[in-house]
Design a protein around this motif. Structure first.
Motif, PDB file in Angstrom:
ATOM      1  N   ASP A  68      -3.406  -7.134 -30.361  1.00  0.00           N
ATOM      2  CA  ASP A  68      -4.273  -8.296 -30.194  1.00  0.00           C
ATOM      3  C   ASP A  68      -3.604  -9.528 -30.796  1.00  0.00           C
ATOM      4  N   PRO A  69      -3.054 -10.400 -29.940  1.00  0.00           N
ATOM      5  CA  PRO A  69      -2.331 -11.569 -30.448  1.00  0.00           C
ATOM      6  C   PRO A  69      -3.224 -12.646 -31.054  1.00  0.00           C
ATOM      7  N   THR A  70      -4.537 -12.438 -31.026  1.00  0.00           N
ATOM      8  CA  THR A  70      -5.440 -13.457 -31.557  1.00  0.00           C
ATOM      9  C   THR A  70      -5.798 -13.228 -33.020  1.00  0.00           C
ATOM     10  N   ALA A  90       6.788 -12.515 -33.910  1.00  0.00           N
ATOM     11  CA  ALA A  90       6.781 -13.099 -32.569  1.00  0.00           C
ATOM     12  C   ALA A  90       5.521 -12.638 -31.846  1.00  0.00           C
ATOM     13  N   LEU A  91       5.072 -13.347 -30.961  1.00  0.00           N
ATOM     14  CA  LEU A  91       5.636 -14.427 -30.199  1.00  0.00           C
ATOM     15  C   LEU A  91       4.640 -15.563 -30.173  1.00  0.00           C
ATOM     16  N   GLY A  92       5.104 -16.758 -30.509  1.00  0.00           N
ATOM     17  CA  GLY A  92       4.278 -17.950 -30.419  1.00  0.00           C
ATOM     18  C   GLY A  92       4.583 -18.696 -29.132  1.00  0.00           C
ATOM     19  N   GLN A  93       3.685 -18.554 -28.155  1.00  0.00           N
ATOM     20  CA  GLN A  93       3.909 -19.191 -26.848  1.00  0.00           C
ATOM     21  C   GLN A  93       2.625 -19.801 -26.289  1.00  0.00           C
ATOM     22  N   CYS A  94       1.546 -19.697 -27.042  1.00  0.00           N
ATOM     23  CA  CYS A  94       0.286 -20.342 -26.661  1.00  0.00           C
ATOM     24  C   CYS A  94      -0.453 -20.649 -27.959  1.00  0.00           C
ATOM     25  N   GLY A  95      -1.696 -21.034 -27.877  1.00  0.00           N
ATOM     26  CA  GLY A  95      -2.426 -21.441 -29.071  1.00  0.00           C
ATOM     27  C   GLY A  95      -2.680 -20.329 -30.069  1.00  0.00           C
ATOM     28  N   SER A  96      -3.459 -19.335 -29.665  1.00  0.00           N
ATOM     29  CA  SER A  96      -3.837 -18.288 -30.623  1.00  0.00           C
ATOM     30  C   SER A  96      -2.658 -17.408 -31.016  1.00  0.00           C
ATOM     31  N   CYS A  97      -1.735 -17.156 -30.101  1.00  0.00           N
ATOM     32  CA  CYS A  97      -0.585 -16.313 -30.450  1.00  0.00           C
ATOM     33  C   CYS A  97       0.390 -17.061 -31.370  1.00  0.00           C
ATOM     34  N   THR A  98       0.486 -18.376 -31.224  1.00  0.00           N
ATOM     35  CA  THR A  98       1.298 -19.158 -32.158  1.00  0.00           C
ATOM     36  C   THR A  98       0.667 -19.101 -33.537  1.00  0.00           C
ATOM     37  N   SER A  99      -0.642 -19.215 -33.591  1.00  0.00           N
ATOM     38  CA  SER A  99      -1.342 -19.146 -34.868  1.00  0.00           C
ATOM     39  C   SER A  99      -1.075 -17.804 -35.552  1.00  0.00           C
ATOM     40  N   ALA A 117       9.366 -16.992 -37.983  1.00  0.00           N
ATOM     41  CA  ALA A 117       8.524 -16.861 -36.800  1.00  0.00           C
ATOM     42  C   ALA A 117       9.269 -17.385 -35.576  1.00  0.00           C
ATOM     43  N   LEU A 118       9.182 -16.670 -34.469  1.00  0.00           N
ATOM     44  CA  LEU A 118       9.784 -17.093 -33.200  1.00  0.00           C
ATOM     45  C   LEU A 118       8.697 -17.765 -32.368  1.00  0.00           C
ATOM     46  N   VAL A 119       8.919 -19.050 -32.064  1.00  0.00           N
ATOM     47  CA  VAL A 119       7.900 -19.874 -31.416  1.00  0.00           C
ATOM     48  C   VAL A 119       8.534 -20.697 -30.298  1.00  0.00           C
ATOM     49  N   SER A 120       7.849 -20.763 -29.164  1.00  0.00           N
ATOM     50  CA  SER A 120       8.280 -21.631 -28.069  1.00  0.00           C
ATOM     51  C   SER A 120       8.327 -23.083 -28.556  1.00  0.00           C
ATOM     52  N   TYR A 121       9.361 -23.795 -28.119  1.00  0.00           N
ATOM     53  CA  TYR A 121       9.511 -25.188 -28.552  1.00  0.00           C
ATOM     54  C   TYR A 121       8.293 -26.031 -28.186  1.00  0.00           C
ATOM     55  N   HIS A 146      10.700 -22.296 -23.353  1.00  0.00           N
ATOM     56  CA  HIS A 146       9.351 -22.012 -22.852  1.00  0.00           C
ATOM     57  C   HIS A 146       9.395 -21.900 -21.337  1.00  0.00           C
ATOM     58  N   PRO A 147       8.794 -20.885 -20.781  1.00  0.00           N
ATOM     59  CA  PRO A 147       8.135 -19.763 -21.431  1.00  0.00           C
ATOM     60  C   PRO A 147       9.121 -18.639 -21.745  1.00  0.00           C
ATOM     61  N   VAL A 148       8.674 -17.683 -22.533  1.00  0.00           N
ATOM     62  CA  VAL A 148       9.423 -16.449 -22.774  1.00  0.00           C
ATOM     63  C   VAL A 148       8.745 -15.333 -21.997  1.00  0.00           C
ATOM     64  N   SER A 149       7.483 -15.140 -22.275  1.00  0.00           N
ATOM     65  CA  SER A 149       6.712 -14.074 -21.642  1.00  0.00           C
ATOM     66  C   SER A 149       6.693 -14.237 -20.125  1.00  0.00           C
ATOM     67  N   GLY A 150       6.897 -13.124 -19.444  1.00  0.00           N
ATOM     68  CA  GLY A 150       6.830 -13.130 -17.986  1.00  0.00           C
ATOM     69  C   GLY A 150       8.079 -13.596 -17.281  1.00  0.00           C
ATOM     70  N   THR A 151       9.168 -13.811 -18.013  1.00  0.00           N
ATOM     71  CA  THR A 151      10.395 -14.317 -17.388  1.00  0.00           C
ATOM     72  C   THR A 151      11.393 -13.212 -17.052  1.00  0.00           C
ATOM     73  N   GLY A 152      11.055 -11.962 -17.357  1.00  0.00           N
ATOM     74  CA  GLY A 152      11.929 -10.839 -17.020  1.00  0.00           C
ATOM     75  C   GLY A 152      12.805 -10.420 -18.194  1.00  0.00           C
ATOM     76  N   ALA A 153      13.119  -9.143 -18.217  1.00  0.00           N
ATOM     77  CA  ALA A 153      13.885  -8.549 -19.315  1.00  0.00           C
ATOM     78  C   ALA A 153      15.255  -9.197 -19.482  1.00  0.00           C
TER      79      ALA A 153
END
Length: 182
Positions: A68-70, A90-99, A117-121, A146-153
């Motif tokens: 649960d990233p929240t 990791a991974l900070g790529q949106c609001g709650s997951c960055t938090s 912490a690894l965070v999207s710029y 940005h983004p990281v998630s969903g961009t493929g292995a």
């Protein structure tokens, strides 16, 4: 009946200065990789872990995963991570997951383990706000594309490769130059 809550803390909470460093040249460094459960956070951290195994002398890598990233790191997992010499969240790529990513790094650092912490710029400004709120404004962050998630292995492997030297340098206490790993 209407209830009004006072958002001010009953007791002032001190800001904690981040002063931790790690001897990244020490053989057998125990590395904790803490995934907040955001999609592809585990994929990214696994790639970072493989690279750290190559870069560090006989590093022992442990992946800690939440689903649960929240929410932030729980006490039980935090106690396990405290057995590590360094930690990467990791991974900070949106609001709650960055938090959760930044708060995880701050909680780990407050327990005495150097953390980054690894965070999207695109979420670095929010990450700073969260670090301030966590009372550790200088907890280290490494900026990712940005983004990281969903961009493929394959792309996530490239992102990890572009960030791993910043991760190592940051944990070793070198000044952080915010840039975006490729």
């Amino acid at each position: 009946m209407t209830v009004i809550y006072d958002p001010a803390a009953a007791e002032p909470v001190d800001v904690v200065e981040y002063t931790l460093t790690a001897d990244v040249t020490r053989p057998g460094l125990r590395v904790g990789l803490v995934s907040n459960g955001f999609p592809d956070a585990g994929t990214l951290l696994s790639a970072v872990g493989r690279l750290l195994e190559r870069e560090l002398d006989h590093a022992v890598i442990t992946l800690f995963e939440r689903d649960d990233p929240t929410v932030t790191i729980g006490q039980e997992m935090l106690e396990e991570v405290q057995n590590c010499d360094i930690a990467v969240t990791a991974l900070g790529q949106c609001g709650s997951c960055t938090s959760s990513t930044v708060r995880d790094a701050a909680a780990i650092a407050k327990s005495g383990v150097p953390a980054v912490a690894l965070v999207s710029y695109k979420f670095l400004e929010l990450a700073q706000f969260i670090a301030d709120a966590a009372r550790m404004p200088d907890v280290p962050r490494v900026a990712l594309p940005h983004p990281v998630s969903g961009t493929g292995a394959e792309n996530i492997e490239r992102i990890a490769a572009g960030a791993v030297q910043q991760v190592i340098g940051t944990l070793a206490g070198q000044p952080l130059h915010v840039g975006v790993g490729n």
